[in-house]
Design an enzyme around this catalytic site. Structure first.
Site, PDB file in Angstrom:
ATOM      1  N   ASN A  70      -6.981  -0.194  14.312  1.00  0.00           N
ATOM      2  CA  ASN A  70      -8.374  -0.719  13.642  1.00  0.00           C
ATOM      3  C   ASN A  70      -8.595  -2.097  13.308  1.00  0.00           C
ATOM      4  O   ASN A  70      -9.847  -2.529  12.903  1.00  0.00           O
ATOM      5  CB  ASN A  70      -8.969   0.400  13.536  1.00  0.00           C
ATOM      6  CG  ASN A  70      -7.951   0.544  11.562  1.00  0.00           C
ATOM      7  OD1 ASN A  70      -7.202  -0.810  11.309  1.00  0.00           O
ATOM      8  ND2 ASN A  70      -8.348   1.069  11.094  1.00  0.00           N
ATOM      9  N   GLU A  89      -9.724  -0.836   4.986  1.00  0.00           N
ATOM     10  CA  GLU A  89     -10.146  -0.150   6.456  1.00  0.00           C
ATOM     11  C   GLU A  89     -11.232  -0.810   6.892  1.00  0.00           C
ATOM     12  O   GLU A  89     -12.511  -1.911   6.352  1.00  0.00           O
ATOM     13  CB  GLU A  89     -10.630   1.028   6.126  1.00  0.00           C
ATOM     14  CG  GLU A  89      -8.747   2.202   5.552  1.00  0.00           C
ATOM     15  CD  GLU A  89      -7.957   1.939   7.002  1.00  0.00           C
ATOM     16  OE1 GLU A  89      -7.960   1.351   8.020  1.00  0.00           O
ATOM     17  OE2 GLU A  89      -7.663   3.594   6.972  1.00  0.00           O
ATOM     18  N   ASP A 104       0.269  -1.211   0.213  1.00  0.00           N
ATOM     19  CA  ASP A 104      -0.222   0.055  -0.050  1.00  0.00           C
ATOM     20  C   ASP A 104       0.781   1.156   0.481  1.00  0.00           C
ATOM     21  O   ASP A 104       1.872   1.337   0.097  1.00  0.00           O
ATOM     22  CB  ASP A 104      -0.942  -0.182   1.259  1.00  0.00           C
ATOM     23  CG  ASP A 104      -0.941   0.010   2.650  1.00  0.00           C
ATOM     24  OD1 ASP A 104       1.452  -0.510   2.308  1.00  0.00           O
ATOM     25  OD2 ASP A 104      -1.120  -0.421   3.897  1.00  0.00           O
ATOM     26  N   HIS A 108      -7.202  -3.071  10.619  1.00  0.00           N
ATOM     27  CA  HIS A 108      -7.583  -3.308   8.765  1.00  0.00           C
ATOM     28  C   HIS A 108      -6.136  -3.732   8.431  1.00  0.00           C
ATOM     29  O   HIS A 108      -4.912  -4.302   9.387  1.00  0.00           O
ATOM     30  CB  HIS A 108      -6.656  -1.874   8.111  1.00  0.00           C
ATOM     31  CG  HIS A 108      -5.063  -0.882   8.613  1.00  0.00           C
ATOM     32  ND1 HIS A 108      -5.416   0.335   7.981  1.00  0.00           N
ATOM     33  CD2 HIS A 108      -4.535  -1.525   9.545  1.00  0.00           C
ATOM     34  CE1 HIS A 108      -4.051   0.370   8.615  1.00  0.00           C
ATOM     35  NE2 HIS A 108      -3.346  -0.320   9.215  1.00  0.00           N
TER      36      HIS A 108
HETATM   37  P1  PGA Z   1       2.297  -2.063  12.509  1.00  0.00           P
HETATM   38  O1  PGA Z   1       1.819  -0.983  11.357  1.00  0.00           O
HETATM   39  O2  PGA Z   1       3.851  -2.513  11.773  1.00  0.00           O
HETATM   40  O3  PGA Z   1       3.819   0.408  12.468  1.00  0.00           O
HETATM   41  O4  PGA Z   1       1.984  -1.816  13.798  1.00  0.00           O
HETATM   42  C1  PGA Z   1       0.449  -1.305  11.485  1.00  0.00           C
HETATM   43  C2  PGA Z   1      -0.661  -1.718   9.998  1.00  0.00           C
HETATM   44  O5  PGA Z   1      -0.998  -0.823  10.146  1.00  0.00           O
HETATM   45  O6  PGA Z   1      -1.040  -2.438   9.107  1.00  0.00           O
END
Ligand code: PGA
Length: 241
Positions: A136, A143, A67, A138
């Site tokens: 959250n 999302e 992404d 995701h």
């Molecule tokens: P993080 O992000 O590895 O920085 O915790 C994970 C995500 O938001 O998918």
């Protein structure tokens, strides 16, 4: 789906790094979709060390970026592209022809999505998709509320993502939209791995593994993937039944 719980972040990362390395030993032309973020940092460092120490040939594989933050230029240290270059492509001397990343500054995001979907299809699909999980629930920028049927698409970022996402940037940054592979890519990938570490992920890991499977918590979808693996450390597992 399989659940693997490791003692700590180091153990988790070492095993995640082995997953990528083992795949490349078996299938040097593998198509691998990786995530940026804090979770996989050590995995990539250990993977890079393994590639060098064990002389693993990665010259025929393809890396797909999961992404990107729309509108954030690649030289910005918070961009996913910057992350991939710093933690993977530069240490491993991956050639530009092996990497497919979303262009955050594209004049047509529709085209950008189409191009990514066509690339993945032309390469025979994704062999391994290794992702983190957001606070959250995701996966990528899929999302809460997202359709499980989408391939690449543009999204309006969730409030949690915008707030939590500030941690990647040196200064307060306006984040509104994201471009992401879809959950359909995730479900169609031959192997799908969700990584999570630390106590702060314990609540969302509990939801992902114990709540009803629905798009309210997109990561619940991993439970329907026949070759899905959730790899977490003991802290992230601390609230599980
Ligand atoms: P993080 O992000 O590895 O920085 O915790 C994970 C995500 O938001 O998918």
């Amino acid at each position: 789906m399989e659940l693997k719980i490791y003692k700590d972040y180091e153990q988790l990362s070492a095993n995640a790094a082995n997953e990528i390395a083992d795949l490349l030993k078996q299938k040097p032309g593998a198509v691998i979709c990786l995530a940026s973020g804090d979770t996989p940092k050590l995995t990539y460092q250990l993977f890079a060390e393994k590639v060098i120490n064990e002389n693993i040939d990665i010259s025929n594989c393809t890396f797909i970026g999961l992404d990107e933050w729309v509108g954030i230029p690649p030289e910005n240290e918070g961009s996913c592209q910057y992350f991939f270059r710093k933690y993977l492509f530069e240490p491993l001397q991956v050639t530009p022809g092996q990497t497919y990343l979303f262009n955050a500054l594209s004049s047509s995001f529709e085209e950008e999505c189409k191009k990514m979907d066509e690339t993945i299809l032309a390469k025979g699909g994704i062999d391994l998709m290794m992702v983190g999980i957001g606070m959250n629930g995701h996966i990528g920028f899929n999302e809460p509320g997202v359709s499980f049927d989408l391939y690449s698409h543009i999204v309006n970022l969730d409030e949690t993502t915008v707030t939590v996402g500030q941690k990647y940037f040196n200064s307060q940054t306006a984040l509104q939209k994201g471009i992401t592979l879809g959950l359909r890519h995730f479900m169609e990938s031959k192997r799908a791995i969700v990584l999570a570490n630390s106590a702060k992920k314990a609540g969302i890991i509990k939801k992902a593994l114990e709540d009803e499977i629905s798009n309210h918590v997109p990561a619940t979808i991993i439970r329907t993937h026949a070759q899905g693996v959730v790899m977490i450390d003991e802290e992230a597992a601390s609230l599980l039944k």
